[in-house]
Design a protein around this motif. Structure first.
Motif, mmCIF file in Angstrom:
data_model
loop_
_atom_site.group_PDB
_atom_site.id
_atom_site.type_symbol
_atom_site.label_atom_id
_atom_site.label_comp_id
_atom_site.label_asym_id
_atom_site.label_seq_id
_atom_site.Cartn_x
_atom_site.Cartn_y
_atom_site.Cartn_z
ATOM 1 N N ALA A 1 0.033 6.835 -6.102
ATOM 2 C CA ALA A 1 -1.505 7.700 -6.314
ATOM 3 C C ALA A 1 -0.782 9.045 -6.630
ATOM 4 C CB ALA A 1 -2.137 7.315 -5.768
ATOM 5 N N GLY A 2 0.511 9.250 -6.031
ATOM 6 C CA GLY A 2 1.005 10.595 -5.169
ATOM 7 C C GLY A 2 1.748 11.273 -6.619
ATOM 8 N N CYS A 3 2.248 10.812 -7.715
ATOM 9 C CA CYS A 3 2.738 10.428 -8.925
ATOM 10 C C CYS A 3 1.866 11.155 -9.856
ATOM 11 C CB CYS A 3 3.582 9.221 -9.736
ATOM 12 S SG CYS A 3 5.011 8.488 -8.510
ATOM 13 N N VAL A 4 1.017 9.990 -10.091
ATOM 14 C CA VAL A 4 -0.452 10.295 -10.795
ATOM 15 C C VAL A 4 -1.056 11.705 -10.566
ATOM 16 C CG1 VAL A 4 -2.484 10.420 -11.290
ATOM 17 C CG2 VAL A 4 -1.119 8.403 -11.156
ATOM 18 N N LEU A 5 -1.298 12.674 -9.310
ATOM 19 C CA LEU A 5 -1.590 13.631 -8.467
ATOM 20 C C LEU A 5 -0.207 14.978 -9.210
ATOM 21 C CD1 LEU A 5 -2.581 12.827 -5.042
ATOM 22 C CD2 LEU A 5 -4.375 12.675 -7.379
ATOM 23 N N PHE A 6 1.061 14.776 -9.156
ATOM 24 C CA PHE A 6 1.886 15.647 -9.587
ATOM 25 C C PHE A 6 1.997 15.426 -10.617
ATOM 26 C CE2 PHE A 6 6.067 16.449 -10.874
ATOM 27 C CZ PHE A 6 6.080 17.596 -10.044
ATOM 28 N N ILE A 7 1.246 14.735 -11.136
ATOM 29 C CA ILE A 7 1.592 15.255 -13.121
ATOM 30 C C ILE A 7 -0.236 15.570 -13.401
ATOM 31 C CG2 ILE A 7 1.478 13.715 -15.505
ATOM 32 C CD1 ILE A 7 2.722 11.745 -14.127
ATOM 33 N N ILE A 8 -0.975 15.367 -12.635
ATOM 34 C CA ILE A 8 -2.318 15.849 -13.318
ATOM 35 C C ILE A 8 -2.054 17.314 -12.855
ATOM 36 C CG2 ILE A 8 -4.821 15.803 -12.388
ATOM 37 C CD1 ILE A 8 -4.370 13.166 -12.384
ATOM 38 N N PHE A 9 -1.774 17.868 -11.574
ATOM 39 C CA PHE A 9 -1.535 19.216 -11.619
ATOM 40 C C PHE A 9 0.128 19.731 -12.021
ATOM 41 C CE2 PHE A 9 -3.711 17.486 -7.907
ATOM 42 C CZ PHE A 9 -5.237 18.025 -8.552
ATOM 43 N N GLU A 10 0.536 19.660 -12.013
ATOM 44 C CA GLU A 10 2.011 20.230 -12.550
ATOM 45 C C GLU A 10 2.680 19.863 -13.785
ATOM 46 O OE1 GLU A 10 3.769 22.084 -10.090
ATOM 47 O OE2 GLU A 10 2.650 22.107 -8.525
ATOM 48 N N GLY A 11 1.976 19.249 -14.748
ATOM 49 C CA GLY A 11 1.658 18.744 -15.925
ATOM 50 C C GLY A 11 2.105 20.074 -16.577
ATOM 51 N N TRP B 1 0.920 -1.024 0.021
ATOM 52 C CA TRP B 1 0.067 -0.130 -0.149
ATOM 53 C C TRP B 1 0.747 0.948 -0.432
ATOM 54 C CZ3 TRP B 1 -4.557 -0.564 -1.484
ATOM 55 C CH2 TRP B 1 -5.171 -1.360 -1.685
ATOM 56 N N ALA B 2 1.976 1.358 0.451
ATOM 57 C CA ALA B 2 3.137 2.423 0.479
ATOM 58 C C ALA B 2 3.034 2.451 -0.801
ATOM 59 C CB ALA B 2 4.173 2.223 1.308
ATOM 60 N N TYR B 3 4.055 1.713 -1.972
ATOM 61 C CA TYR B 3 3.738 1.545 -2.927
ATOM 62 C C TYR B 3 2.533 2.293 -3.870
ATOM 63 C CZ TYR B 3 5.024 -0.175 -8.357
ATOM 64 O OH TYR B 3 5.081 -0.309 -8.820
ATOM 65 N N TYR B 4 1.427 1.422 -3.605
ATOM 66 C CA TYR B 4 -0.009 2.411 -4.083
ATOM 67 C C TYR B 4 0.119 3.484 -4.401
ATOM 68 C CZ TYR B 4 -0.924 -2.703 -5.321
ATOM 69 O OH TYR B 4 -1.243 -3.460 -5.958
#
Length: 404
Positions: free
Chosen positions: A274-284, A267-270
C-alpha cells in the motif's frame, strides 16, 4: 492537494488502518483443506496416521514421489501400493501397468473420494452419494463386517460431510469389508470398504479418506478404525506410500509462503505494498531524466553451434558428427517423451511409438540406421546427411502429432 482533500485522505487512511487491525486480530479460521499429507497437522491432514504407522514395528516403507507409471517401469518389487488422497485418477496406460503388477501377486490399496472410473468399471462398481432417508443428518458412522474387527458402537464423525458408498453392478465379484451409514441404522448401511481379487493379487478400495484425517483419529477411540484397516495389509512385503497423487504439496513453491503464512508478516507485507502504491500516486508526476535504451545482448548460441559444426565438416570428422547427432536425439527422447534410452528393446519401441505418434516400424528402422552408421568408421558426408534427414523426419512427424 487542498486542505479538504487532505482531511478526506487522512480519514480514509485511518479507516483502512482500523479495518486492517480488525482483520489482523481476527482468529484464524480452521483450515478444512483435504490434503492428507504426512506432515500436515490440519484436520484433514494425515500426520497422526502416518506418524503412528511408521513407528509401528515390522513394517517396511518406501515413499514414492513419481507417477506410478514411472515407478512401475523400474521393475518394482513385490508389495502393497498405498494411495491416500481426496481423488486418485490414473490414465489408461498407467492403470494397465498397475493392474498387471497387481495380477502378479501384489496388493493395491486406494482410499479416496474420487477413484478412476476405468478402475471402478473393471471391478463392476459405481461410486454413489449416500442420501439420508429419515433426517438431514450427514455425520457418517463406520464399522466393519468381520466379527473380529466389528465394534458394538460405530466409529463416528463429529463433522458433517457428504458420504459415498460403492454400488455393485451385476456379477460383481467383490468382498465387503466395511460399511458406512448416517442414521445409525444398520439396515441403511452401504459398503465403503471392499476387496476384490485380481489375478494373483488383491485390490482394496475405500472411499472415506476422512477416516485417515487427524480430526477423526484424535476423536474418542477412532484410531482403532485405521488399525483395523491396516490389519488387512501384508506386513511381510514393502509398502509403497504414494506422495505423487496428493492435494497438498511436499514443498513450498512460492517464496512468499513464509510471509503469507504468518498473520503479522502478511499484514506488514500488505502495508508495504500500500505504501508503494501511495508513493507512486503522489510522486509519479515528478519529472525524471530519460532512461537510455540499452540493447539486449544477442543470443550467439546459434552462431556458435554453426561455427563448431562447420569446423567438424572442414576437418571431415563425420563419425564424430554422427555420434553427437545420435546423442542429441537420445537426449531429445529422454526429455520430451520421458523414456529411458539405456535399453533399446521391444518395450522401448512400443513406448516411443505411443508417445511420439510414429509407428513401431519407423522407430525400429530409424534405430537400425543409427546402429549401422554409428558402427561405420568410414562414414562420410552423405551418410551424415542421410542420418540427419531420417532423424528430422521422425521428429517433425512427432511434433505434428503433438500440435494436433
Amino acid at each position: 492537494m487542498g486542505k479538504t482533500s487532505k482531511l478526506f485522505f487522512a480519514a480514509f487512511l485511518l479507516l483502512v488502518i482500523f479495518l486492517t487491525y480488525l482483520e489482523a486480530t481476527e482468529p484464524e479460521p480452521v483450515n478444512w483443506t483435504s490434503s492428507y499429507m504426512s506432515d500436515d497437522k490440519i484436520p484433514l491432514g494425515s500426520f497422526v496416521f502416518y506418524d503412528s504407522w511408521k513407528n509401528t514395528e515390522n513394517w517396511k516403507f518406501e515413499e514414492v514421489g513419481v507417477p506410478p507409471f514411472e515407478k512401475l517401469s523400474d521393475s518394482l518389487e513385490n508389495g502393497t501400493y498405498f494411495f491416500l488422497n481426496n481423488a486418485v485418477y490414473f490414465d489408461h496406460d498407467e492403470l494397465n501397468k498397475l493392474l498387471d503388477w497387481v495380477a502378479n501377486g501384489n496388493h493395491l490399496f486406494i482410499s479416496a473420494r474420487g477413484i478412476s472410473p476405468e478402475l471402478l468399471d473393471t471391478l463392476r462398481l459405481e461410486n454413489k452419494i449416500f442420501i439420508p432417508k429419515n433426517d438431514l443428518s450427514s455425520k457418517p458412522q463406520l464399522n466393519f463386517e468381520n466379527s473380529a474387527l466389528k465394534r458394538e458402537t460405530d466409529f463416528k464423525f463429529k463433522n458433517e460431510f457428504s458420504s459415498l458408498y460403492f454400488h455393485q453392478k451385476d456379477s460383481a465379484q467383490i468382498e465387503v469389508l466395511g460399511k458406512i451409514n448416517i442414521q445409525g441404522d444398520e439396515k441403511n448401511s452401504q459398503p465403503n470398504f471392499i476387496r476384490s481379487g485380481f489375478g494373483k493379487g488383491k485390490i482394496y478400495l475405500h472411499n472415506t479418506p476422512e477416516a485417515f484425517g487427524n480430526y477423526f483419529l484424535l476423536s474418542n477411540e477412532n484410531y482403532e478404525y485405521a488399525e483395523n484397516i491396516l490389519a488387512y495389509m501384508d506386513k511381510e512385503n514393502q509398502v509403497f506410500l504414494d506422495n505423487y497423487y496428493k492435494a497438498g504439496k511436499t514443498y513450498y513453491s512460492s517464496p512468499l509462503y513464509i510471509l503469507l503464512s504468518d498473520t503479522r508478516l502478511k499484514w506488514a507485507y500488505y502495508f508495504l505494498l500500500a505504501g508503494c502504491v501511495l508513493f507512486i500516486i503522489f510522486e509519479g508526476k515528478r519529472k525524471q531524466r530519460s532512461i537510455p535504451v540499452v540493447d539486449p545482448l544477442k543470443n550467439q548460441s546459434y552462431e556458435y553451434a554453426k561455427t563448431v559444426g562447420n569446423l567438424y565438416l572442414e576437418e571431415k570428422e563425420y563419425q564424430e558428427l554422427i555420434s553427437k547427432k545420435v546423442n542429441l536425439f537420445l537426449e531429445y527422447i529422454r526429455f520430451h517423451y520421458k523414456i529411458s534410452t539405456k535399453t533399446i528393446d521391444e518395450e522401448f519401441y512400443t513406448l516411443l511409438a505411443a508417445k511420439s505418434g510414429n509407428s513401431e516400424a519407423s522407430g525400429k528402422k530409424l534405430f537400425e540406421k543409427i546402429d549401422k552408421l554409428s558402427n561405420n568408421k568410414s562414414a562420410g558426408k552423405s551418410e551424415f546427411y542421410e542420418l540427419s534427414e531420417a532423424i528430422n523426419n521422425f521428429k517433425s512427424h512427432s511434433n505434428g502429432k503433438r500440435n494436433k
